[in-house]
Scaffold this active site. Structure first.
Site, short mmCIF file in Angstrom:
data_model
loop_
_atom_site.label_atom_id
_atom_site.label_comp_id
_atom_site.label_asym_id
_atom_site.label_seq_id
_atom_site.Cartn_x
_atom_site.Cartn_y
_atom_site.Cartn_z
N HIS A 156 0.84 -1.22 0.00
CA HIS A 156 0.00 0.00 0.00
C HIS A 156 0.86 1.26 0.00
CE1 HIS A 156 -3.26 -2.77 1.25
NE2 HIS A 156 -2.34 -3.26 2.06
N SER A 277 14.74 22.43 -15.84
CA SER A 277 13.54 23.22 -16.05
C SER A 277 13.94 24.56 -16.67
CB SER A 277 12.84 23.45 -14.71
OG SER A 277 12.04 24.61 -14.76
N LYS A 283 15.93 22.58 -10.54
CA LYS A 283 15.31 21.31 -10.92
C LYS A 283 16.21 20.37 -11.71
CE LYS A 283 10.97 20.96 -11.17
NZ LYS A 283 10.14 19.95 -10.60
N GLU A 290 9.85 9.19 -16.79
CA GLU A 290 8.45 9.57 -17.04
C GLU A 290 8.03 9.20 -18.47
OE1 GLU A 290 8.08 13.73 -15.98
OE2 GLU A 290 8.95 13.31 -14.02
#
Ligand code: ARG
Length: 459
Positions: A156, A277, A283, A290
């Site tokens: 979980h 970024s 960043k 992704e």
């Protein structure tokens, strides 16, 4: 517009229709397989006395010339031809004249395209298998290096029990091993040659289908000519297996994205596999992971698409089946690219072993072991569960972990606890005691690594 079938027609094909119908823009991808198939066909025709040996040799030479010129860039595959089959045949006739017109004896584009697609898929299965093997080799080396790297195991997405990095990575090893086995399975089942099925009902020429099949590395000829030209099961099986590969890559990518986040800091993806970024200077984003996750949808799409295309097609060949190609090519290229990138990403990734171990400690992943300690001292499990639950509550209150709680506090809740509780709840002990086959215990983990190493050596 170079067409093979003009004889019966009195009008030119409408330009829009021509473009809508043509497949050359994508089926040129298997020019090599098309030529290979034609070579085998011609050899068989000559063996059966349907062509003379001289005709055979002229055709073979012509086909070799086309292959060579396409590969060295002197012969361009253009949209002037309807499909790759027309391109090869027309070029052959241009080169060698009349004997070239005999190439298509006893053959239809229906069995020809079925063959080309099978040959292409078979080659690609071998390539994908190679990529999967590289990934497995990388995973196995990560496993060998991390038999004692403790980390929390989750259920979980809550910390559950301590495992090791070797064990966690080992779960993915099993998934990608099954993916390889699925590939091998599909390859074996599809490996029957459709050539000789003709348009749908075989031919009246005395073809030797066994011979052609053998020349092309098939286990034998297909058994039903109608099925031969309309079977795309192997494409569906491949896309299903590729979807599963992507699902596995996507799950692992998702974990890496989490592990790479500021909150987890279990890993750091290498600069070479990260992006920045345009606005936020601090960043470093896991874009590659992704994208790997994102491209999964595209491969699933190909599977759903071909399943839907095939569901209403009456026997035998219908043009709908031309739609199998672009999506299969795209899925194959996507998966090969993703596997290569994923292997590169994990082989350059840094693992923060200290952070992983601290996270396992701070999340009460050893609570089950504390309960087992009590059980080993005669406390019934349900009571032990309740006692440790209260200890956990106390630790949360104090902001400490179970191994930092003073012995008096343990004993206030249960007098059964002694000094050796600290050893019992140490990460090392918690993991070392998990020695059932398949568990993270180092001895048993090493056995599994040896089994998987042997598998990689043999396969
Ligand atoms: N381009 C076609 C395909 O991909 C080749 C077979 C054409 N056969 C035909 N009867 N039109 O399926």
């Amino acid at each position: 517009m170079a067409q093979l079938w003009g004889g019966r027609f009195t009008k030119e094909t409408d330009k829009l229709v021509y473009n809508f119908n043509a497949s050359i823009s994508f089926d040129q991808k298997f020019y090599k397989q098309d030529i290979m198939g034609s070579r085998a066909h011609v050899k068989m025709l000559a063996k059966q006395g349907i062509l003379t040996e001289e005709e055979r040799d002229q055709i073979l030479e012509g086909l070799d010339g086309i292959l060579k010129d396409v590969e060295n860039g002197t012969l361009e595959i253009t949209s002037e031809y309807e499909d790759i089959h027309s391109f090869v045949e027309a070029n052959l006739i241009d080169r060698i004249g009349d004997p070239g017109k005999k190439l298509h004896t006893g053959r239809s584009r229906n069995d020809q395209v079925a063959l080309d697609m099978k040959l292409y898929v078979r080659d690609e299965i071998d390539e994908i298998d190679g990529e999967l093997k590289e990934l497995l080799t990388e995973l196995l080396s990560l496993m060998s290096d991390n038999v004692e790297t403790y980390m929390p195991g989750f259920t979980h997405l809550q910390k559950a029990q301590p495992v090791t990095l070797a064990h966690h990575v080992g779960a993915y090893f099993e998934m990608f091993r099954r993916d390889r086995e699925r590939m091998a399975d599909i390859r074996r089942r599809m490996n029957l040659c459709p050539l000789g099925a003709g348009a749908l009902a075989g031919t009246t020429y005395p073809l030797d289908r066994e011979y052609t099949a053998r020349l092309l590395g098939f286990d034998g000829p297909t058994r039903n000519s109608m099925d031969s030209v309309s079977d795309r099961d192997y494409v569906i099986e491949l896309l299903s297996a590729l979807s599963t590969v992507m699902m596995h890559l996507s799950r692992f990518s998702e974990e890496i994205i989490l592990w790479n986040s500021n909150e987890y800091r279990f890993v750091e993806i290498d600069d070479a596999y990260s992006t920045g970024s345009s606005i936020m200077p601090q960043k470093k984003n896991p874009d590659i992971a992704e994208l790997l996750r994102g491209k999964t949808g595209r491969v699933y799409g190909a599977l759903i698409s071909i399943l839907t295309t095939m569901k209403g097609i009456p026997l035998a060949y219908n043009k709908d089946m031309q739609e199998d190609k672009e999506l299969t090519f795209d899925a194959i290229d996507t998966v090969k690219g993703c596997l290569r990138l994923f292997t590169g990403m994990i082989s350059t990734m840094e693992f923060h072993r200290d952070v992983m171990e601290a996270s396992a400690k701070n999340g009460f992943t050893n609570a089950t072991d504390a309960a087992d300690y009590l059980v080993n001292h005669g406390v019934p499990f349900r009571d032990a569960h309740g006692i440790v639950g209260r200890l956990v509550l106390l630790c949360i209150d104090k902001g400490i972990s179970l191994d930092e709680l003073p012995l008096e506090e343990y004993q206030k809740i249960s007098p059964v606890f002694e000094e050796d509780i600290y050893d019992a709840v140490s990460m090392k002990t918690c993991v070392e005691k998990r020695e059932t086959y398949g568990a993270p215990g180092p001895d048993v983990m090493k056995k599994v690594i040896a089994v998987n190493r042997e598998y990689l050596e043999k396969n």
